[in-house]
Scaffold this motif. Structure first.
Motif, PDB file in Angstrom:
ATOM      1  N   MET A  61      27.810  31.488  60.770  1.00  0.00           N
ATOM      2  CA  MET A  61      28.779  32.135  59.888  1.00  0.00           C
ATOM      3  C   MET A  61      29.024  33.573  60.324  1.00  0.00           C
ATOM      4  SD  MET A  61      30.670  31.645  57.362  1.00  0.00           S
ATOM      5  CE  MET A  61      31.490  32.410  56.024  1.00  0.00           C
ATOM      6  N   HIS A  62      27.936  34.288  60.701  1.00  0.00           N
ATOM      7  CA  HIS A  62      28.074  35.680  61.139  1.00  0.00           C
ATOM      8  C   HIS A  62      28.924  35.764  62.405  1.00  0.00           C
ATOM      9  CE1 HIS A  62      27.130  39.859  61.677  1.00  0.00           C
ATOM     10  NE2 HIS A  62      26.654  39.599  62.888  1.00  0.00           N
ATOM     11  N   GLN A  63      28.743  34.811  63.315  1.00  0.00           N
ATOM     12  CA  GLN A  63      29.505  34.781  64.566  1.00  0.00           C
ATOM     13  C   GLN A  63      30.992  34.576  64.287  1.00  0.00           C
ATOM     14  OE1 GLN A  63      28.345  35.540  67.459  1.00  0.00           O
ATOM     15  NE2 GLN A  63      30.129  35.063  68.688  1.00  0.00           N
ATOM     16  N   ILE A  64      31.338  33.774  63.308  1.00  0.00           N
ATOM     17  CA  ILE A  64      32.748  33.533  62.964  1.00  0.00           C
ATOM     18  C   ILE A  64      33.388  34.802  62.416  1.00  0.00           C
ATOM     19  CG2 ILE A  64      34.286  32.263  61.425  1.00  0.00           C
ATOM     20  CD1 ILE A  64      32.343  29.905  61.668  1.00  0.00           C
ATOM     21  N   ASN A  65      32.678  35.512  61.542  1.00  0.00           N
ATOM     22  CA  ASN A  65      33.203  36.766  61.002  1.00  0.00           C
ATOM     23  C   ASN A  65      33.406  37.802  62.097  1.00  0.00           C
ATOM     24  OD1 ASN A  65      33.282  35.800  58.408  1.00  0.00           O
ATOM     25  ND2 ASN A  65      31.253  36.597  57.884  1.00  0.00           N
ATOM     26  N   PHE A  66      32.480  37.863  63.054  1.00  0.00           N
ATOM     27  CA  PHE A  66      32.571  38.822  64.140  1.00  0.00           C
ATOM     28  C   PHE A  66      33.774  38.519  65.026  1.00  0.00           C
ATOM     29  CE2 PHE A  66      31.289  40.517  68.303  1.00  0.00           C
ATOM     30  CZ  PHE A  66      31.157  41.843  67.947  1.00  0.00           C
ATOM     31  N   VAL A  67      33.974  37.256  65.363  1.00  0.00           N
ATOM     32  CA  VAL A  67      35.125  36.859  66.175  1.00  0.00           C
ATOM     33  C   VAL A  67      36.417  37.110  65.413  1.00  0.00           C
ATOM     34  CG1 VAL A  67      36.280  34.889  67.267  1.00  0.00           C
ATOM     35  CG2 VAL A  67      33.812  35.188  67.529  1.00  0.00           C
ATOM     36  N   CYS A  68      36.403  36.867  64.130  1.00  0.00           N
ATOM     37  CA  CYS A  68      37.576  37.113  63.299  1.00  0.00           C
ATOM     38  C   CYS A  68      37.903  38.615  63.282  1.00  0.00           C
ATOM     39  CB  CYS A  68      37.324  36.597  61.891  1.00  0.00           C
ATOM     40  SG  CYS A  68      38.779  36.571  60.854  1.00  0.00           S
ATOM     41  N   HIS A  69      36.876  39.457  63.165  1.00  0.00           N
ATOM     42  CA  HIS A  69      37.091  40.904  63.181  1.00  0.00           C
ATOM     43  C   HIS A  69      37.666  41.353  64.525  1.00  0.00           C
ATOM     44  CE1 HIS A  69      36.520  45.122  62.314  1.00  0.00           C
ATOM     45  NE2 HIS A  69      35.851  45.245  63.460  1.00  0.00           N
ATOM     46  N   GLU A  70      37.116  40.837  65.614  1.00  0.00           N
ATOM     47  CA  GLU A  70      37.635  41.177  66.940  1.00  0.00           C
ATOM     48  C   GLU A  70      39.091  40.746  67.091  1.00  0.00           C
ATOM     49  OE1 GLU A  70      34.953  39.342  69.676  1.00  0.00           O
ATOM     50  OE2 GLU A  70      33.631  41.085  69.707  1.00  0.00           O
ATOM     51  N   PHE A  71      39.427  39.583  66.560  1.00  0.00           N
ATOM     52  CA  PHE A  71      40.805  39.102  66.628  1.00  0.00           C
ATOM     53  C   PHE A  71      41.752  40.042  65.879  1.00  0.00           C
ATOM     54  CE2 PHE A  71      44.224  36.707  64.530  1.00  0.00           C
ATOM     55  CZ  PHE A  71      44.940  36.304  65.645  1.00  0.00           C
ATOM     56  N   PHE A  72      41.346  40.465  64.687  1.00  0.00           N
ATOM     57  CA  PHE A  72      42.215  41.350  63.909  1.00  0.00           C
ATOM     58  C   PHE A  72      42.313  42.749  64.515  1.00  0.00           C
ATOM     59  CE2 PHE A  72      41.629  38.208  60.471  1.00  0.00           C
ATOM     60  CZ  PHE A  72      42.980  37.951  60.256  1.00  0.00           C
ATOM     61  N   VAL A  73      41.255  43.201  65.159  1.00  0.00           N
ATOM     62  CA  VAL A  73      41.336  44.485  65.860  1.00  0.00           C
ATOM     63  C   VAL A  73      42.310  44.375  67.024  1.00  0.00           C
ATOM     64  CG1 VAL A  73      40.044  46.142  67.276  1.00  0.00           C
ATOM     65  CG2 VAL A  73      39.078  45.319  65.135  1.00  0.00           C
ATOM     66  N   MET A  74      42.242  43.266  67.761  1.00  0.00           N
ATOM     67  CA  MET A  74      43.174  43.055  68.864  1.00  0.00           C
ATOM     68  C   MET A  74      44.611  42.936  68.350  1.00  0.00           C
ATOM     69  SD  MET A  74      43.299  40.062  71.767  1.00  0.00           S
ATOM     70  CE  MET A  74      43.731  38.809  70.577  1.00  0.00           C
ATOM     71  N   LEU A  75      44.791  42.218  67.263  1.00  0.00           N
ATOM     72  CA  LEU A  75      46.118  42.071  66.671  1.00  0.00           C
ATOM     73  C   LEU A  75      46.646  43.422  66.183  1.00  0.00           C
ATOM     74  CD1 LEU A  75      48.217  39.882  65.873  1.00  0.00           C
ATOM     75  CD2 LEU A  75      47.076  39.791  63.659  1.00  0.00           C
ATOM     76  N   SER A  76      45.790  44.223  65.570  1.00  0.00           N
ATOM     77  CA  SER A  76      46.234  45.528  65.091  1.00  0.00           C
ATOM     78  C   SER A  76      46.513  46.485  66.247  1.00  0.00           C
ATOM     79  CB  SER A  76      45.211  46.122  64.127  1.00  0.00           C
ATOM     80  OG  SER A  76      44.028  46.472  64.780  1.00  0.00           O
ATOM     81  N   PHE A  77      45.860  46.278  67.396  1.00  0.00           N
ATOM     82  CA  PHE A  77      46.159  47.072  68.584  1.00  0.00           C
ATOM     83  C   PHE A  77      47.617  46.891  68.980  1.00  0.00           C
ATOM     84  CE2 PHE A  77      46.592  47.074  73.233  1.00  0.00           C
ATOM     85  CZ  PHE A  77      46.211  48.365  73.528  1.00  0.00           C
ATOM     86  N   PHE A  78      48.058  45.640  69.045  1.00  0.00           N
ATOM     87  CA  PHE A  78      49.454  45.373  69.407  1.00  0.00           C
ATOM     88  C   PHE A  78      50.413  45.808  68.299  1.00  0.00           C
ATOM     89  CE2 PHE A  78      47.182  42.279  72.124  1.00  0.00           C
ATOM     90  CZ  PHE A  78      47.588  42.793  73.349  1.00  0.00           C
TER      91      PHE A  78
END
Length: 106
Positions: free
Chosen positions: A1-18
């Protein structure tokens, strides 16, 4: 579960970068026929997008750098925290500025 939240956070950081890049491109306006209030708001928006862009880059580099460079990681963490707080302060200043300008005009 922790790994999913971490990947989700990384995805949103990447999305917010663009999204930040898109926001800065949209705010890139060559017309200077604006009031002082509009110019201030545009500057605050640019600062918010720029600071968040710095956060995203520092976060990405922090995740890509090997954990052996302790000084580099500490510097990146400090940059990440500082840019996060600067973004928050710019976002907080936008409504405060609008409120102050409305009170001046009234």
């Amino acid at each position: 579960m922790h790994q999913i939240n971490f990947v989700c956070h990384e995805f949103f950081v990447m999305l917010s970068f663009f999204a930040c890049i898109a926001g800065l491109v949209l705010l890139w306006d060559k017309d200077q026929l604006e009031t002082e209030m509009q110019q201030t708001e545009k500057i605050l928006f640019r600062m918010s997008f720029s600071y968040w862009l710095v956060y995203c880059v520092a976060f990405g580099i922090e995740k890509a750098v090997l954990p052996s460079g302790e000084a580099v990681l500490m510097s990146l963490r400090m940059t990440t925290a500082l840019s996060y707080f600067l973004t928050f302060s710019c976002v907080l200043c936008l409504p405060l500025h609008k409120f102050a300008m409305r009170r001046i005009h009234d």
